[in-house]
Scaffold this active site. Structure first.
Site: not given
Ligand code: W6P
Length: 404
Positions: A243, A247, A250-251
Site C-alpha cells: 500500500h 502510493e 504513483k506520486n
Molecule cells: C514528488 C511529490 C511526491 C510525494 C510523495 C512521494 C514522491 C513525490 N515526488 O514530486
C-alpha cells in the site's frame, strides 16, 4: 440506551498493543477459544475508545450525513460483538463469531471514503476555522489508525480460524511453497518482490496515461559478504508495505512524467533498501522536480488533500490521481508498527521518500490511540499562542489565538 453505558465501561480500558512477534506466537500457539476470549474484550475496548473520540468532534461535523452513517456502523458493530460477552465458546458460537467478524469487516470497508465525504460535506456547508481543521487532522490520524488496528485483529482471527474464508483454505493448501504466512503476516516478507510488484502496478497506470514511464533502479545495501546472496527479508504485513510503496510510486511517477514532459527521456526512480540494527529503510528517490517545503508540510493533511477536489467526473485526472488520502494513510501504516514515512524534497530537483520499518518483530509494537482526559482536553483547547516571529506569513497554516 444501554449502548452508552457499555461505551463508558469499555472505554475505561486501554487497548492492549500487540507486537508482530506476539501476533506470530499467537498464530502459532493460540487456540480459537483463546483468540475469541481475547477479541470479545479487546475489540469492544478499541471500538469504545475511538467512539468516545468521535463524540468529541465539532458539532457541525457530527451532523454531516456521512459522519452519522459511520458512527452508526460503529454502534452496530460494537453491539454485535457485545452479544458474545457471556457466551460459552462452543464450536457453534466460535463459527458464529467468525461470521459476525466477516460481516463487521465488510460493513466498515468504505469508512475511509465515507469519512472523507463527511469532511467534504462540512467544507461545502461551513467555513472551517483552523482550530477545527487541526482537530480534524488529529482525529482522522487516530481514527484511521484505530481502524487499521481493528482490521488487523479481525483479519488475523478470520485467516487463522475461518475455514469458510478463501484465505484460510489457500494458506493451508499443501504444496512445495509451504506458506510462510501467519494470518496476513509474512514471516519472510521479501521486500524486493513487494517493491517490484508495486512498481509494476503503478507503472501500468503511468503507461496508460502518459504512454511512457520511468525505469526502476533497485539497490540493496548489504553490510557483509554472508548476507550477499539473500534478499532482505522482514517479518511484516506485505499488504501494508505494498500500500505504501504503490502510493509513493504513483506520486514519484507522476512528478517525473509531468516535470520532464517536454523530453522523451525520463530519469529513473531509484529505490534503496538497507537493513540496520534497529530499522529497515526503504528510500525512493525521484527526479521529478521536487516540491516546496510549504507544500511538503501539506501533503499529509487530510483537509488539504480534500481541498481542490479534482472534478470527480473528470476521467482525465483518475489514473495517477492526486494526493487523495494516500499519503497520510500510508504514513499511518508505517507508524502502526512503530515505523515511519517521511518526505524530503529538494525543490527544483526531486523528492526522496523514506519508509522505516522496525527490524525486530518484538519491537514492532502496535501504535494505538487511547482515549483519556488528555484527549478530551485536546479537542477543547485552542491553539497555542505563537512565540516565534513571522507567523503571519503562515496564515492558514497555523493560527495565532489566545490560549484559554
Ligand atoms: C514528488 C511529490 C511526491 C510525494 C510523495 C512521494 C514522491 C513525490 N515526488 O514530486
Amino acid at each position: 440506551q444501554n449502548v452508552s453505558k457499555m461505551l463508558d465501561f469499555y472505554s475505561q480500558f486501554n487497548p492492549s498493543p500487540l507486537s508482530i512477534k506476539k501476533f506470530i506466537d499467537f498464530g502459532l500457539n493460540a487456540s480459537e477459544e483463546k483468540s475469541f476470549i481475547f477479541l470479545r474484550k479487546e475489540l469492544p475496548v478499541r471500538l469504545a475508545n475511538i467512539m468516545k473520540e468521535i463524540a468529541l468532534l465539532p458539532d457541525n461535523l457530527l451532523r454531516m450525513p456521512s459522519v452519522i452513517a459511520v458512527n452508526d456502523w460503529y454502534i452496530r458493530s460494537f453491539q454485535e460483538i457485545l452479544e458474545f460477552e457471556k457466551k460459552d465458546p462452543n464450536p457453534d458460537i466460535l463459527e458464529h463469531f467468525c461470521s459476525e467478524l466477516v460481516k463487521i469487516r465488510n460493513r466498515h470497508s468504505d469508512v475511509v471514503e465515507t469519512m472523507a465525504q463527511g469532511v467534504l460535506e462540512l467544507k461545502e456547508s461551513h467555513d472551517v476555522d483552523s482550530h477545527t481543521e487541526h482537530s480534524i487532522q488529529y482525529f482522522l490520524d487516530r481514527f484511521y489508525m484505530s481502524r487499521i488496528s481493528i482490521r488487523m485483529l479481525i483479519n488475523q482471527h478470520i485467516h487463522l480460524f475461518s475455514a469458510l474464508i478463501f484465505g484460510g483454505l489457500l494458506e493451508r493448501a499443501p504444496g512445495p511453497n509451504k506458506s510462510k504466512y501467519i494470518g496476513c503476516i509474512d514471516t519472510q516478507c521479501d521486500i524486493v518482490s513487494v517493491i517490484r510488484d508495486a512498481y509494476e502496478n503503478a507503472r501500468f497506470l503511468c503507461d496508460q496515461y502518459y504512454l511512457a514511464s520511468p525505469e526502476l533502479i533497485l539497490n540493496e545495501i548489504h553490510h557483509n559478504q554472508l548476507e550477499k546472496e539473500q534478499f532482505i527479508n522482514i517479518v511484516y504485513v506485505p499488504s501494508h508495505l505494498y500500500h505504501m510503496l504503490f502510493e509513493l510510486f504513483k506520486n514519484s511517477m507522476r512528478a517525473v512524467m509531468e516535470y520532464h514532459n517536454t523530453s522523451d527521456l525520463f530519469p529513473p526512480i531509484t529505490v534503496t533498501v538497507s537493513r540496520g540494527r534497529e530499522d529497515i529503510c526503504l528510500k525512493m528517490s525521484d527526479q521529478g522536480g521536487g516540491i516546496s517545503r510549504s507544500t511538503t508540510d501539506h501533503l499529509f493533511k487530510y483537509m488539504y488533500s480534500t481541498a481542490p477536489q479534482p472534478s470527480k467526473s473528470d476521467a482525465h485526472t483518475v489514473p495517477l490521481a492526486g494526493y487523495g488520502y494516500g499519503l497520510p494513510i500510508s504514513r499511518l501504516y508505517a507508524r502502526y508498527f512503530h515505523g515511519d514515512l517521511v518526505l524530503l524534497s529538494c525543490e527544483g530537483y526531486g523528492t526522496d521518500a523514506v519508509i522505516y520499518m522496525k527490524a525486530l518483530s518484538n519491537e514492532a509494537n502496535e501504535l494505538l490511540p487511547i482515549f483519556n482526559k488528555a484527549t478530551s482536553r485536546f479537542y477543547r483547547s485552542t491553539l497555542q499562542t505563537g512565540d516565534w516571529s513571522n507567523q503571519a506569513t503562515h496564515i492558514g497554516d497555523r493560527q495565532i489565538s489566545i490560549h484559554t
